[in-house]
Design a protein around this motif. Sequence first.
Motif, mmCIF file in Angstrom:
data_model
loop_
_atom_site.group_PDB
_atom_site.id
_atom_site.type_symbol
_atom_site.label_atom_id
_atom_site.label_comp_id
_atom_site.label_asym_id
_atom_site.label_seq_id
_atom_site.Cartn_x
_atom_site.Cartn_y
_atom_site.Cartn_z
ATOM 1 N N ILE A 66 0.863 -1.181 0.000
ATOM 2 C CA ILE A 66 0.000 0.000 0.000
ATOM 3 C C ILE A 66 0.895 1.225 0.000
ATOM 4 O O ILE A 66 1.685 1.423 0.925
ATOM 5 C CB ILE A 66 -0.931 0.007 1.229
ATOM 6 C CG1 ILE A 66 -1.810 -1.239 1.215
ATOM 7 C CG2 ILE A 66 -1.770 1.281 1.254
ATOM 8 C CD1 ILE A 66 -2.638 -1.426 2.460
ATOM 9 N N GLN A 67 0.755 2.017 -1.043
ATOM 10 C CA GLN A 67 1.574 3.217 -1.175
ATOM 11 C C GLN A 67 0.659 4.441 -1.141
ATOM 12 O O GLN A 67 -0.063 4.711 -2.097
ATOM 13 C CB GLN A 67 2.354 3.183 -2.483
ATOM 14 C CG GLN A 67 3.294 4.347 -2.639
ATOM 15 C CD GLN A 67 4.183 4.188 -3.857
ATOM 16 O OE1 GLN A 67 3.927 3.370 -4.723
ATOM 17 N NE2 GLN A 67 5.223 4.983 -3.910
ATOM 18 N N PRO A 68 0.673 5.173 -0.024
ATOM 19 C CA PRO A 68 -0.191 6.355 0.068
ATOM 20 C C PRO A 68 0.304 7.464 -0.852
ATOM 21 O O PRO A 68 1.504 7.607 -1.087
ATOM 22 C CB PRO A 68 -0.090 6.767 1.532
ATOM 23 C CG PRO A 68 1.125 6.118 2.058
ATOM 24 C CD PRO A 68 1.436 4.943 1.194
ATOM 25 N N ARG A 71 2.401 10.896 2.048
ATOM 26 C CA ARG A 71 3.154 10.116 3.040
ATOM 27 C C ARG A 71 2.728 10.393 4.478
ATOM 28 O O ARG A 71 2.915 9.561 5.350
ATOM 29 C CB ARG A 71 4.650 10.375 2.896
ATOM 30 C CG ARG A 71 5.236 9.664 1.727
ATOM 31 C CD ARG A 71 6.732 9.737 1.771
ATOM 32 N NE ARG A 71 7.266 9.145 0.553
ATOM 33 C CZ ARG A 71 8.530 9.103 0.267
ATOM 34 N NH1 ARG A 71 9.413 9.614 1.097
ATOM 35 N NH2 ARG A 71 8.939 8.548 -0.848
ATOM 36 N N SER A 72 2.158 11.559 4.707
ATOM 37 C CA SER A 72 1.735 11.878 6.074
ATOM 38 C C SER A 72 0.581 10.976 6.528
ATOM 39 O O SER A 72 0.286 10.899 7.716
ATOM 40 C CB SER A 72 1.321 13.347 6.174
ATOM 41 O OG SER A 72 0.171 13.591 5.388
ATOM 42 N N LEU A 73 -0.040 10.290 5.596
ATOM 43 C CA LEU A 73 -1.152 9.393 5.926
ATOM 44 C C LEU A 73 -0.698 7.987 6.310
ATOM 45 O O LEU A 73 -1.524 7.170 6.714
ATOM 46 C CB LEU A 73 -2.107 9.275 4.737
ATOM 47 C CG LEU A 73 -2.986 10.466 4.444
ATOM 48 C CD1 LEU A 73 -3.785 10.230 3.179
ATOM 49 C CD2 LEU A 73 -3.924 10.712 5.603
ATOM 50 N N LEU A 74 0.574 7.710 6.178
ATOM 51 C CA LEU A 74 1.071 6.355 6.396
ATOM 52 C C LEU A 74 0.636 5.781 7.748
ATOM 53 O O LEU A 74 0.108 4.672 7.816
ATOM 54 C CB LEU A 74 2.602 6.343 6.278
ATOM 55 C CG LEU A 74 3.241 5.006 5.966
ATOM 56 C CD1 LEU A 74 2.743 4.464 4.645
ATOM 57 C CD2 LEU A 74 4.743 5.137 5.928
ATOM 58 N N SER A 75 0.826 6.545 8.813
ATOM 59 C CA SER A 75 0.463 6.030 10.138
ATOM 60 C C SER A 75 -1.050 5.898 10.294
ATOM 61 O O SER A 75 -1.533 4.972 10.945
ATOM 62 C CB SER A 75 1.033 6.923 11.237
ATOM 63 O OG SER A 75 0.473 8.214 11.150
ATOM 64 N N LYS A 76 -1.806 6.801 9.683
ATOM 65 C CA LYS A 76 -3.268 6.717 9.772
ATOM 66 C C LYS A 76 -3.788 5.499 9.003
ATOM 67 O O LYS A 76 -4.729 4.840 9.440
ATOM 68 C CB LYS A 76 -3.914 7.997 9.245
ATOM 69 C CG LYS A 76 -3.697 9.182 10.161
ATOM 70 C CD LYS A 76 -4.372 10.415 9.635
ATOM 71 C CE LYS A 76 -4.128 11.582 10.583
ATOM 72 N NZ LYS A 76 -4.781 12.799 10.133
ATOM 73 N N ASP A 93 7.912 1.006 5.975
ATOM 74 C CA ASP A 93 9.323 1.332 5.765
ATOM 75 C C ASP A 93 9.504 2.838 5.566
ATOM 76 O O ASP A 93 10.529 3.285 5.084
ATOM 77 C CB ASP A 93 9.900 0.539 4.592
ATOM 78 C CG ASP A 93 9.340 0.959 3.247
ATOM 79 O OD1 ASP A 93 8.522 1.894 3.194
ATOM 80 O OD2 ASP A 93 9.732 0.348 2.236
ATOM 81 N N GLY A 94 8.484 3.603 5.913
ATOM 82 C CA GLY A 94 8.567 5.053 5.796
ATOM 83 C C GLY A 94 7.876 5.614 4.569
ATOM 84 O O GLY A 94 7.461 6.766 4.561
ATOM 85 N N SER A 95 7.743 4.805 3.528
ATOM 86 C CA SER A 95 7.060 5.306 2.333
ATOM 87 C C SER A 95 5.918 4.392 1.883
ATOM 88 O O SER A 95 4.982 4.858 1.243
ATOM 89 C CB SER A 95 8.053 5.497 1.185
ATOM 90 O OG SER A 95 8.657 4.267 0.860
ATOM 91 N N VAL A 96 6.009 3.112 2.197
ATOM 92 C CA VAL A 96 4.940 2.178 1.834
ATOM 93 C C VAL A 96 4.656 1.237 3.002
ATOM 94 O O VAL A 96 5.490 1.057 3.887
ATOM 95 C CB VAL A 96 5.291 1.326 0.581
ATOM 96 C CG1 VAL A 96 5.459 2.180 -0.641
ATOM 97 C CG2 VAL A 96 6.488 0.450 0.822
ATOM 98 N N LEU A 97 3.464 0.656 2.958
ATOM 99 C CA LEU A 97 3.103 -0.384 3.921
ATOM 100 C C LEU A 97 3.148 -1.719 3.197
ATOM 101 O O LEU A 97 2.654 -1.844 2.075
ATOM 102 C CB LEU A 97 1.686 -0.160 4.455
ATOM 103 C CG LEU A 97 1.465 1.009 5.387
ATOM 104 C CD1 LEU A 97 -0.018 1.174 5.672
ATOM 105 C CD2 LEU A 97 2.218 0.813 6.680
ATOM 106 N N ARG A 98 3.741 -2.684 3.853
ATOM 107 C CA ARG A 98 3.761 -4.033 3.307
ATOM 108 C C ARG A 98 2.982 -4.924 4.270
ATOM 109 O O ARG A 98 3.169 -4.849 5.483
ATOM 110 C CB ARG A 98 5.184 -4.548 3.171
ATOM 111 C CG ARG A 98 5.963 -3.923 2.041
ATOM 112 C CD ARG A 98 7.380 -4.482 1.990
ATOM 113 N NE ARG A 98 8.263 -4.075 0.942
ATOM 114 C CZ ARG A 98 8.377 -2.909 0.353
ATOM 115 N NH1 ARG A 98 7.585 -1.968 0.671
ATOM 116 N NH2 ARG A 98 9.263 -2.653 -0.580
ATOM 117 N N ILE A 99 2.148 -5.747 3.690
ATOM 118 C CA ILE A 99 1.370 -6.663 4.515
ATOM 119 C C ILE A 99 1.603 -8.071 3.995
ATOM 120 O O ILE A 99 1.254 -8.388 2.857
ATOM 121 C CB ILE A 99 -0.136 -6.333 4.466
ATOM 122 C CG1 ILE A 99 -0.376 -4.897 4.911
ATOM 123 C CG2 ILE A 99 -0.921 -7.312 5.322
ATOM 124 C CD1 ILE A 99 -1.791 -4.421 4.710
#
Length: 184
Positions: A66-68, A71-76, A93-99
């Motif tokens: 998941i790549q927002p 980037r400020s939305l990553l934690s949300k 990893d700071g720029s994308v979420l991996r699941i």
Amino acid sequence: MEEYKALLDEKMGRVVLSLESEYKSLRTGRVNSALFDKVFVDYYGEKTPLTRVANISVPEARLIVIQPWDRSLLSKIEQAILNSDLSMNPSSDGSVLRIKVPVLTIERRKEIVKQAKKIAEDHKIATRNIRHELNNKAKKQEKDSQITEDDLRRILDDIQRDTNFYIKKIDGIFDLKAKEIMEV
């Protein structure tokens, strides 16, 4: 009589489409991005679907990325996924979420089948409510002498026959989904 058939087909057709849409967001053995259709992210005070604030891809069989777009939305986004009923743990990893999507256990598969059964039952109830509504409409027309008693009987029989058809269709969709969920 055709007006009842058209109205019934339109309304019950929408119920079937709604069922298929809800089933897309149920987790099966296969990974797909539709799992996140019902995940909402707090985006500047508004609950926004995840699919509208990020790109979701499936590069491997058991991995979702998941790549927002912001980037400020990553934690949300991460929090929204953790709070959802998907039972997934994203890693950032700071720029994308991996699941990494684990293989479903038999117990979890059975839970998902129960959930699918409940969704199907809710849609059958909606179908029966449509039948009830149309039956009442036909009975009112007969009471107001707009149609004959024979026409009423024919209309009620047609409505029941079509309702049975749509309920069987819902059952068939559920059976396919249950089979897909239980497939290892």
